[in-house]
Write an enzyme that holds these catalytic residues in place. Structure first.
Site, mmCIF file in Angstrom:
data_model
loop_
_atom_site.group_PDB
_atom_site.id
_atom_site.type_symbol
_atom_site.label_atom_id
_atom_site.label_comp_id
_atom_site.label_asym_id
_atom_site.label_seq_id
_atom_site.Cartn_x
_atom_site.Cartn_y
_atom_site.Cartn_z
ATOM 1 N N ARG A 1 0.742 -1.156 0.133
ATOM 2 C CA ARG A 1 -0.048 -0.104 0.157
ATOM 3 C C ARG A 1 0.879 1.192 0.140
ATOM 4 N NH1 ARG A 1 -2.624 -4.296 1.958
ATOM 5 N NH2 ARG A 1 -5.025 -4.369 2.069
ATOM 6 N N ARG B 1 -6.231 -18.284 -9.010
ATOM 7 C CA ARG B 1 -7.076 -17.689 -7.518
ATOM 8 C C ARG B 1 -8.226 -16.974 -8.336
ATOM 9 N NH1 ARG B 1 -2.608 -15.195 -3.489
ATOM 10 N NH2 ARG B 1 -4.625 -14.863 -2.089
ATOM 11 N N ARG C 1 3.834 -19.624 2.928
ATOM 12 C CA ARG C 1 3.639 -19.846 4.247
ATOM 13 C C ARG C 1 3.645 -21.230 4.728
ATOM 14 N NH1 ARG C 1 3.172 -14.906 5.790
ATOM 15 N NH2 ARG C 1 2.099 -13.459 4.499
ATOM 16 N N ASP D 1 -3.789 -15.256 7.535
ATOM 17 C CA ASP D 1 -2.678 -15.740 7.121
ATOM 18 C C ASP D 1 -1.706 -16.750 7.783
ATOM 19 O OD1 ASP D 1 -3.203 -14.522 5.029
ATOM 20 O OD2 ASP D 1 -2.252 -12.586 5.007
HETATM 21 O O1 SPQ Z 1 -1.038 -11.111 -1.637
HETATM 22 P P1 SPQ Z 1 -1.584 -12.566 -1.322
HETATM 23 O O2 SPQ Z 1 -0.831 -13.418 -2.042
HETATM 24 O O3 SPQ Z 1 -3.166 -12.708 -1.435
HETATM 25 O O4 SPQ Z 1 -1.148 -12.976 0.443
HETATM 26 C C1 SPQ Z 1 -1.740 -13.362 1.388
HETATM 27 C C2 SPQ Z 1 -0.506 -14.170 2.356
HETATM 28 O O5 SPQ Z 1 -0.819 -15.177 2.793
HETATM 29 O O6 SPQ Z 1 0.568 -13.556 2.309
HETATM 30 C C3 SPQ Z 1 -2.956 -14.486 1.087
HETATM 31 F F1 SPQ Z 1 -2.623 -15.478 0.678
HETATM 32 O O7 SPQ Z 1 -2.164 -12.216 2.218
HETATM 33 C C4 SPQ Z 1 -3.310 -11.564 2.185
HETATM 34 C C5 SPQ Z 1 -4.416 -11.878 3.223
HETATM 35 O O8 SPQ Z 1 -4.702 -13.259 3.151
HETATM 36 C C6 SPQ Z 1 -2.844 -10.056 2.058
HETATM 37 C C7 SPQ Z 1 -4.096 -9.165 2.351
HETATM 38 C C8 SPQ Z 1 -3.877 -7.705 2.093
HETATM 39 O O9 SPQ Z 1 -2.909 -7.323 2.050
HETATM 40 O O10 SPQ Z 1 -4.851 -7.055 2.037
HETATM 41 C C9 SPQ Z 1 -5.387 -9.481 2.688
HETATM 42 C C10 SPQ Z 1 -5.682 -11.209 3.013
HETATM 43 O O11 SPQ Z 1 -6.246 -11.586 1.901
HETATM 44 P P2 SPQ Z 1 -7.970 -11.370 1.783
HETATM 45 O O12 SPQ Z 1 -8.068 -12.419 0.577
HETATM 46 O O13 SPQ Z 1 -8.308 -12.215 3.151
HETATM 47 O O14 SPQ Z 1 -8.291 -10.036 1.743
#
Ligand code: SPQ
Length: 746
Positions: free
Chosen positions: A337, A433, A698, A626
């Site tokens: 961000r 995804r 992870r 996560d």
């Molecule tokens: O970026 P990415 O690949 O989706 O990464 C993950 C992670 O485990 O690092 C999820 F797989 O984190 C997301 C988290 O699960 C990061 C995130 C954010 O920065 O807004 C929000 C979460 O995802 P979601 O789908 O719940 O909004």
């Protein structure tokens, strides 16, 4: 010997004729002779000593001076003569009765060879397979023939519309027998690509050296020429005659790429002339990372290879105890961000503690591709020269965001408000995804969003749509969807309101406020009005609690441990892992609590503890979303049963985190049962064994932690993506006492 270890295959052709026994022709002949695929390899060369040597060195079975004599009964004729000599050889071949022989060549430009072949053979060339091996060496002549010259080198075949598929397959098979990496592409594309990547650099190197050498003070210039000059001009030592031929042969494509480059060079000249440091910095920062970025994309080969094509294996030794103080890398969500909002802000944003992992770097590169000048990262420091909400430029091609769901989903929101089209692609994991969760509400706002089949990437967002604000209730708890819509809301007419079914991380809301943009938050409802602007700011990124979680669990399950994790972000929408571990009996204390840049942080002290199984409260699920892979390891080490429900989102992360963790834990001897929305784990004794990371950072890190309580080593496959969120994971493990390393390295 080519394929020395393999048993020789049966011959697939009778007679191969190679015309021209220089380095390339000689190496092709020698390699195929050794491969056993041809009953006889015949060479043709005008030079008598070369013919003699070719036979003595085992390059060919026999050699002829006369082309006609050599080609009698040929199945394949390989033309390996200089490119400007091709015309003459083709004309002679056209006078011979060649039967069904396949003709192929190794010329560095293809358009002219095809033109010349059509001129002498007629318009249709079904048995001609133009080719170009991208290989060479400083040595030349038949004495330099090397059967392994093409191993792991690219060979480009440029079949014509009328090329007989059997002829193409045959030539393809011969090159592959030499272990070449064969690709097919149209003639025109080949000539454009080679003009840009090979011919232009040679022209520049020859031109620069000549230009400097012509000056009066040339001796002085060359005396002070340092490594940079030598690196840049190394290729000016190439064979002048060969390059003279290539430029004449590929004239049109070279001129096109040269003209484009000349106008880019003029722009650089203008920037120097005008003292436009911003323009120069933009070009230099983009160029600096471009080489690395593109080689990564190529290595990953999105959409093509299976994820475990480049299997990086972690080997984790059993046992251990954690001690010390460490700081894990910066928060991934905040790092993404910081780049997005810093780019859209007016003024210069300074970031400290930026996560230099592949995911956040993918976001950074995407904004560079859209014209934002970004300096760094340099030890976590990044300087972003914001362009304002309406200052992004169309990227030169698709934005590749690798493994990063956050990049793709958040970017889709703000790209919906741009005047240009953008396509986003990702690696094999991201390509599976779901993206309809952002595409559908964006469409409701008036955006034009195209997805791949079943709403999967790639995503194309058409520019120029007039967005209207949306009031939307999220069907799932997702910070990414919420953030996507709020970012689109910056460009939509009216007030965009998002209601979430459960609290999710609120970094977007907090950071927008930090950039001076008003966002209302009222319980589960967040809203913002378009028409404002973002003002540059300073951001200090706290250490990522999602990365700290591996060590929170590790120190909890390893008896006698005591570890301090410094400066960890403890935003209340992220601390579910601490709550869950405490409910299980974990001993975690928060010290030195403070606030930096609108985010609460603390040092976390964690000690080894006897954990017990629990029913995980559902309201904690989004707050620890996560951290579940490593929490499952805690559950496997706890006494009794742990039950997780309401976590179906885990099935659509970088992997199906419920299934792959269950598979791995069962392999390690733990009784557990995946359910549609969670898992039931009975604590027990972890054994050793082979488990799979499934390209999910992870998962790989969670099984590394499991080794602390395992009775034997754990081998974890497919760990390369640990670099997406935690590039120094293995180093920190070694520092605190977790014995995990890349296999083969201590
Ligand atoms: O970026 P990415 O690949 O989706 O990464 C993950 C992670 O485990 O690092 C999820 F797989 O984190 C997301 C988290 O699960 C990061 C995130 C954010 O920065 O807004 C929000 C979460 O995802 P979601 O789908 O719940 O909004």
């Amino acid at each position: 010997m080519v394929n020395a270890a393999k048993t020789k295959p049966a011959p697939i052709i009778n007679r191969l004729v190679v015309v021209g026994l220089g380095l390339i022709g000689g190496s092709f002949a020698k390699g195929l002779r050794e491969s056993g695929l041809c009953r006889e390899v015949v060479g043709v060369d005008l030079d008598a000593p070369s013919r003699k040597l070719a036979v003595e060195l085992g390059v060919v079975d026999r050699c002829e001076e006369d082309l006609a004599a050599a080609c009698v009964g040929a199945d394949v004729i390989q033309l390996a003569v200089p490119i400007l000599a091709m015309e003459k050889v083709l004309a002679r071949l056209a006078q011979l009765g060649l039967g069904n022989a396949v003709i192929t060549d190794v010329g560095s430009a293809k358009g002219n060879v095809v033109r010349e072949a059509r001129a002498v053979f007629g318009e249709r060339l079904p048995r001609f397979v133009p080719g170009h091996p991208i290989a060479g060496s400083e040595q030349s002549g038949v004495e330099a023939s090397n059967a392994t010259l093409f191993r792991r080198h690219k060979v480009i075949l440029t079949p014509l519309e009328e090329t007989d598929p059997a002829a193409l397959a045959l030539v393809d098979r011969l090159w592959r027998a030499l272990d070449a990496d064969v690709e097919h592409m149209p003639v025109e594309r080949h000539d454009e690509v080679l003009a840009a990547t090979s011919h232009l650099p040679h022209l520049l190197a020859f031109g620069l050296v000549d230009s400097l050498a012509k000056r009066n003070e040339n001796l002085d210039i060359f005396r002070y020429a340092a490594g940079g000059f030598r690196d840049f001009t190394r290729i000016a030592g190439s064979d002048p005659t060969m390059w003279h031929d290539i430029f004449l042969a590929n004239r049109e494509a070279v001129l096109r790429t040269l003209d484009t480059f000349r106008s880019d060079l003029d722009a650089l000249r203008d920037a120097v002339d005008a003292g436009d440091g911003h323009q120069l910095l933009g070009v230099f920062t983009r160029a600096r990372v471009a080489r690395e970025h593109f080689s990564k994309i190529l290595a990953r080969r999105a959409y093509v290879d299976a994820m475990n094509a480049n299997d990086l294996i972690f080997l984790a030794q059993p046992g251990g105890r954690l001690t010390g103080r460490i700081r894990v890398p910066g928060d991934k969500s905040i790092s993404h961000r910081s780049i997005m909002l810093g780019s859209l802000a007016e003024g210069t944003t300074e970031v400290e503690g930026f996560l230099e992992g592949e995911d956040a770097l993918a976001t950074l590169q995407a904004f560079r591709d859209m014209g934002v000048v970004i300096e760094g990262p340099n030890h976590g420091r990044v300087t972003i020269h914001g362009v304002g909400l309406h200052g992004l430029k169309p990227p030169p091609g698709p934005l590749y965001v690798g493994n990063s769901g956050t990049s793709m989903r958040l970017l889709s929101g703000l790209l919906a408000g741009q005047p240009f089209d953008v396509t986003m692609t990702g690696d094999a994991s991201l390509s599976k995804r779901p993206m309809n969760r952002v595409a559908n509400p964006l469409r409701e706002m008036g955006a034009v969003v195209e997805t791949g089949p079943d709403g999967r990437p790639p995503l194309t967002i058409r520019g120029g749509s007039k967005l209207k604000a949306l009031t939307y209730t999220l069907p799932m708890a997702s910070a990414q969807v919420k953030s996507c819509l709020l970012l689109a809301g910056l460009y939509a007419e009216g007030k965009t309101t998002v209601t979430e079914p459960a609290p999710t991380r609120d970094h977007t809301e907090r950071m927008l406020r930090g950039f001076g943009y008003s966002v209302e938050s009222n319980g589960p409802v967040a809203s913002l009005q378009s028409g404002g602007k973002l003002t540059a700011t300073r951001i200090e990124v706290p250490a990522d609690i999602s990365s700290a979680a591996f060590f929170l669990v590790a120190a909890s399950i390893a008896e006698g441990s005591e570890l301090v994790l410094e400066h960890v972000g403890i935003n209340p929408t992220r601390t579910g892992v601490i709550d869950i571990l405490r409910l299980m009996g974990g001993d975690i204390t928060l010290e030195n609590q403070r606030e930096v840049g609108g985010e609460p942080v603390a040092d976390l002290r964690v000690r080894g503890a006897k954990l017990k199984g629990i029913d995980i409260p559902e309201e904690l699920v989004p707050l620890a979303i996560d951290e579940f892979p490593v929490l499952f390891v805690a559950a496997a080490c706890a006494e009794g049963r742990t039950v997780l429900r309401g976590a179906e989102e885990l099935r659509v992360k970088e992997s199906d985190r419920i299934q792959v963790m269950a598979d791995g834990l069962i392999t390690l001897g733990i009784k557990c049962e995946p359910t549609p929305d969670g898992i039931i784990i009975d604590g027990g004794q972890l054994g050793g064994g082979e488990v799979h990371g499934h390209g999910d950072h992870r998962i790989a890190m969670a099984f590394s932690v499991a080794s602390l309580r395992a009775s034997a080593p754990i081998r974890i496959h497919d760990c390369a993506n640990v670099a997406t969120s935690f590039p120094n994971f293995l180093k920190l493990c070694a520092d605190v006492g977790i014995r995990v390393a890349e296999e083969g390295k201590a």
